[in-house]
Design an enzyme around this catalytic site. Structure first.
Site, short mmCIF file in Angstrom:
data_model
loop_
_atom_site.label_atom_id
_atom_site.label_comp_id
_atom_site.label_asym_id
_atom_site.label_seq_id
_atom_site.Cartn_x
_atom_site.Cartn_y
_atom_site.Cartn_z
CB THR A 211 -0.80 0.14 1.10
OG1 THR A 211 -1.40 1.05 1.85
CG2 THR A 211 -0.36 -0.33 2.62
CG ASP A 212 -0.78 5.15 -0.88
OD1 ASP A 212 -1.60 4.45 -0.50
OD2 ASP A 212 -1.98 5.76 -1.49
CD GLU A 213 -3.28 3.58 4.51
OE1 GLU A 213 -3.93 3.20 5.80
OE2 GLU A 213 -4.31 3.48 3.43
CE1 TYR B 92 -3.10 -3.22 5.77
CE2 TYR B 92 -2.94 -0.46 5.17
CZ TYR B 92 -3.58 -1.68 4.62
OH TYR B 92 -3.79 -1.99 3.31
CE LYS C 28 0.01 -4.86 2.88
NZ LYS C 28 -0.32 -6.31 2.63
P1 NAD Z 1 -9.71 -7.62 1.84
O1 NAD Z 1 -9.95 -7.47 3.91
O2 NAD Z 1 -10.59 -7.17 1.27
O3 NAD Z 1 -9.74 -9.35 1.82
C1 NAD Z 1 -8.34 -9.50 2.52
C2 NAD Z 1 -8.58 -11.52 2.40
O4 NAD Z 1 -7.09 -11.50 3.16
C3 NAD Z 1 -9.71 -11.82 2.98
O5 NAD Z 1 -10.21 -12.45 2.23
C4 NAD Z 1 -8.94 -12.74 4.77
O6 NAD Z 1 -10.17 -13.94 4.50
C5 NAD Z 1 -8.45 -13.37 4.17
N1 NAD Z 1 -6.58 -12.89 4.54
C6 NAD Z 1 -7.21 -12.31 6.70
N2 NAD Z 1 -6.11 -13.07 6.67
C7 NAD Z 1 -5.89 -14.48 6.21
C8 NAD Z 1 -4.69 -15.38 6.81
N3 NAD Z 1 -4.37 -15.32 8.02
N4 NAD Z 1 -4.79 -16.32 6.04
C9 NAD Z 1 -4.85 -16.09 4.70
N5 NAD Z 1 -5.75 -15.65 4.15
C10 NAD Z 1 -6.06 -14.32 5.24
O7 NAD Z 1 -8.28 -6.55 1.42
P2 NAD Z 1 -8.10 -6.18 0.38
O8 NAD Z 1 -8.93 -4.91 -0.04
O9 NAD Z 1 -8.77 -7.09 -1.06
O10 NAD Z 1 -6.37 -5.97 -0.08
C11 NAD Z 1 -5.74 -7.12 -0.85
C12 NAD Z 1 -4.16 -6.49 -0.51
O11 NAD Z 1 -4.23 -4.96 -1.16
C13 NAD Z 1 -4.54 -6.01 0.65
O12 NAD Z 1 -2.53 -6.97 1.29
C14 NAD Z 1 -3.97 -4.80 1.17
O13 NAD Z 1 -2.88 -4.55 2.31
C15 NAD Z 1 -3.32 -4.60 0.22
N6 NAD Z 1 -4.28 -2.70 -0.53
C16 NAD Z 1 -5.58 -2.79 -0.06
C17 NAD Z 1 -5.93 -1.21 -0.41
C18 NAD Z 1 -7.34 -1.16 -1.20
O14 NAD Z 1 -7.57 -0.19 -0.67
N7 NAD Z 1 -8.43 -2.28 -0.86
C19 NAD Z 1 -4.80 -1.09 -1.13
C20 NAD Z 1 -3.73 -0.61 -1.29
C21 NAD Z 1 -2.86 -1.87 -0.85
P1 TYD Z 2 -10.76 3.77 3.95
O1 TYD Z 2 -11.50 3.53 3.34
O2 TYD Z 2 -11.10 3.64 5.31
O3 TYD Z 2 -9.48 4.10 3.90
P2 TYD Z 2 -7.90 4.10 4.43
O4 TYD Z 2 -8.37 5.24 5.36
O5 TYD Z 2 -7.36 2.54 4.29
O6 TYD Z 2 -7.13 5.15 3.15
O7 TYD Z 2 -10.70 5.40 4.44
C1 TYD Z 2 -10.49 6.25 3.53
C2 TYD Z 2 -10.68 7.79 3.47
O8 TYD Z 2 -11.55 8.22 4.48
C3 TYD Z 2 -9.53 8.05 5.05
O9 TYD Z 2 -9.42 8.86 4.43
C4 TYD Z 2 -10.72 8.28 5.67
C5 TYD Z 2 -11.72 8.31 5.64
N1 TYD Z 2 -13.44 7.89 6.14
C6 TYD Z 2 -14.37 9.24 6.98
O10 TYD Z 2 -14.27 9.63 6.71
N2 TYD Z 2 -15.27 8.26 7.04
C7 TYD Z 2 -15.70 6.62 6.82
O11 TYD Z 2 -16.65 6.06 6.95
C8 TYD Z 2 -14.61 5.53 6.65
C9 TYD Z 2 -14.33 4.32 6.80
C10 TYD Z 2 -13.29 6.63 6.12
#
Ligand code: NAD
Ligand code: TYD
Length: 359
Positions: free
Chosen positions: A135-137, A160, A164
């Site tokens: 992630t960019d975080e 988190y 990561k």
């Molecule tokens: P998500 O939370 O929707 O899905 C995570 C999946 O991992 C779930 O299916 C869960 O059951 C599985 N999981 C969790 N713990 C596990 C374990 N110990 N063993 C096996 N499976 C396990 O997440 P996402 O949004 O699909 O994100 C996927 C990846 O992308 C993550 O690594 C996250 O850090 C990264 N990412 C997500 C975003 C975003 O905006 N969603 C942005 C940047 C990076």
């Molecule tokens: P989120 O979707 O939780 O992603 P991340 O924290 O990984 O960026 O949140 C996106 C942005 O929205 C973040 O600045 C937090 C804000 N946010 C709200 O303002 N209200 C909400 O209910 C949630 C879930 C997030």
């Protein structure tokens, strides 16, 4: 046929990736290893077209389980691992960081160890790649100017992003120390179908539909760089197939918006679809609530490297992709209802009980 191990494939991005890859790559056989935490939903992948379903195999299990990893690596010669599995929600990491250390750090370490062991025993394809989705975080928070590039120093703010960041360091160390052919991607906030409704965009869409309050943290002016999930999936295949082992690639949507702008856009889109206006508009549901602790102000990706080295850019505009995302949720209310039952309800109660309304 090529065998790929996808971890966390029953979550949001993993589901979209598997659906996309099974169609885009007819020579892929996919093994999805997922523990099915609250965020994993195997039903996401139940209704695959018969033409592709035979190349998809689900294994319920934990990436921290070294014995299970051994058995999978013994059964299959993998061409690659695409590692999505993680605890992924910042607010949950603030409430309970331990699962984040366990899955994100130890789970990644176990996968790397399995690769190291089986590579030594030559039980891997020569073209093997370990693609780690991050992630960019990890880069922390930006001020009003500047962008995250691949060489930006890590400065994570939440449990988190700290977990990561730690996993990214392990992955890079396994390239430098053991020569494991790794690739790391750091992407911005994704949105699209199948996203669990705890994240900003699906939570807002569903609360507008159900006429519930829309919680906006702090002043609503935090900025995220939004990336449509299918553009992200395209980028991941590009990095897997064309990326140089040991390298990192930043992936962004080039769509920076303040949170309040996103909420307004969603209100307008849902209002339009449901024929609501005036005092029925979703905008009346907006509530500014206590800010998230350690809330990063701005994320923005410099995606020059993936564009110039690998030829990838995001294809969809935010406005078009948000529109199709809203339509997806409106057309899949059965999915929403099944996801919102059980654990999700408890979480909402616990998370918002302590958060006061500011205005
Ligand atoms: P998500 O939370 O929707 O899905 C995570 C999946 O991992 C779930 O299916 C869960 O059951 C599985 N999981 C969790 N713990 C596990 C374990 N110990 N063993 C096996 N499976 C396990 O997440 P996402 O949004 O699909 O994100 C996927 C990846 O992308 C993550 O690594 C996250 O850090 C990264 N990412 C997500 C975003 C975003 O905006 N969603 C942005 C940047 C990076
Ligand atoms: P989120 O979707 O939780 O992603 P991340 O924290 O990984 O960026 O949140 C996106 C942005 O929205 C973040 O600045 C937090 C804000 N946010 C709200 O303002 N209200 C909400 O209910 C949630 C879930 C997030």
């Amino acid at each position: 046929m090529k065998n790929y191990l996808i971890t966390g494939g029953a979550g949001f991005i993993g589901t979209n990736f598997i659906r996309h890859a099974l169609t885009a790559r007819p020579d892929w056989n996919i093994v999805n290893l997922d523990a099915l935490t609250y965020a994993g939903n195997p039903a996401n992948l139940e209704n695959l077209d018969p033409g592709i379903a035979g190349r998809y195999h689900f294994v319920r299990g934990d990436i921290c389980d070294a014995t299970l990893l051994d058995s999978l690596f013994s059964k299959y010669i993998f061409n690659g691992i695409i590692h999505f599995a993680a605890e992924s929600h910042v607010d949950r990491s603030i409430q309970g960081p331990e699962d984040f250390a366990q899955t994100n750090v130890m789970g990644t370490f176990r996968l790397l160890e399995a690769c190291r062991k089986f590579r030594k025993d030559k039980k891997m394809s020569d073209e093997f790649r370990f693609l780690h989705i991050s992630t960019d975080e990890v880069y922390g928070s930006l001020g009003p100017d500047g962008y995250f590039a691949e060489q930006t120093p890590y400065d994570p703010s939440s449990p988190y992003s700290a977990s990561k960041a730690s996993s990214d360091h392990f992955v890079k160390a396994y390239f430098r120390t053991y020569g494991l052919p790794t690739l790391v991607t750091n992407c911005s906030n994704n949105y699209g179908p199948y996203q669990f409704p705890e994240k900003l965009i699906p939570l807002t869409i569903l609360n507008i539909i159900k006429e519930k309050p829309l919680p906006v943290y702090g002043d609503g002016k935090n900025i995220r760089d939004w990336l449509y999930v299918l553009d992200h999936c395209d980028a991941l295949i590009t990095v897997l197939e064309k990326g140089t082992p040991g390298e990192t690639y930043n992936i962004g949507g080039g769509a920076e918006r303040e949170n309040i702008e996103i909420v307004h856009l969603l209100c307008d889109l849902v209002d339009d679809r449901l024929g609501r206006s005036g005092d029925k508009s979703g905008r009346w549901l907006i509530q500014f609530v206590t800010d998230r602790p350690g809330h990063d102000r701005r994320y923005a990706i410099d995606a020059t490297k993936i564009k110039t080295d690998l030829g990838w850019t995001s294809a969809r505009t935010l406005e078009d992709a948000l529109e199709s995302t809203v339509d997806w949720y409106l057309n899949n209310m059965e999915w929403v209802d099944s996801v919102q039952s059980g654990e999700y309800r408890k979480w909402i109660k616990q998370n918002y009980q302590h958060r006061g309304v500011n205005s």
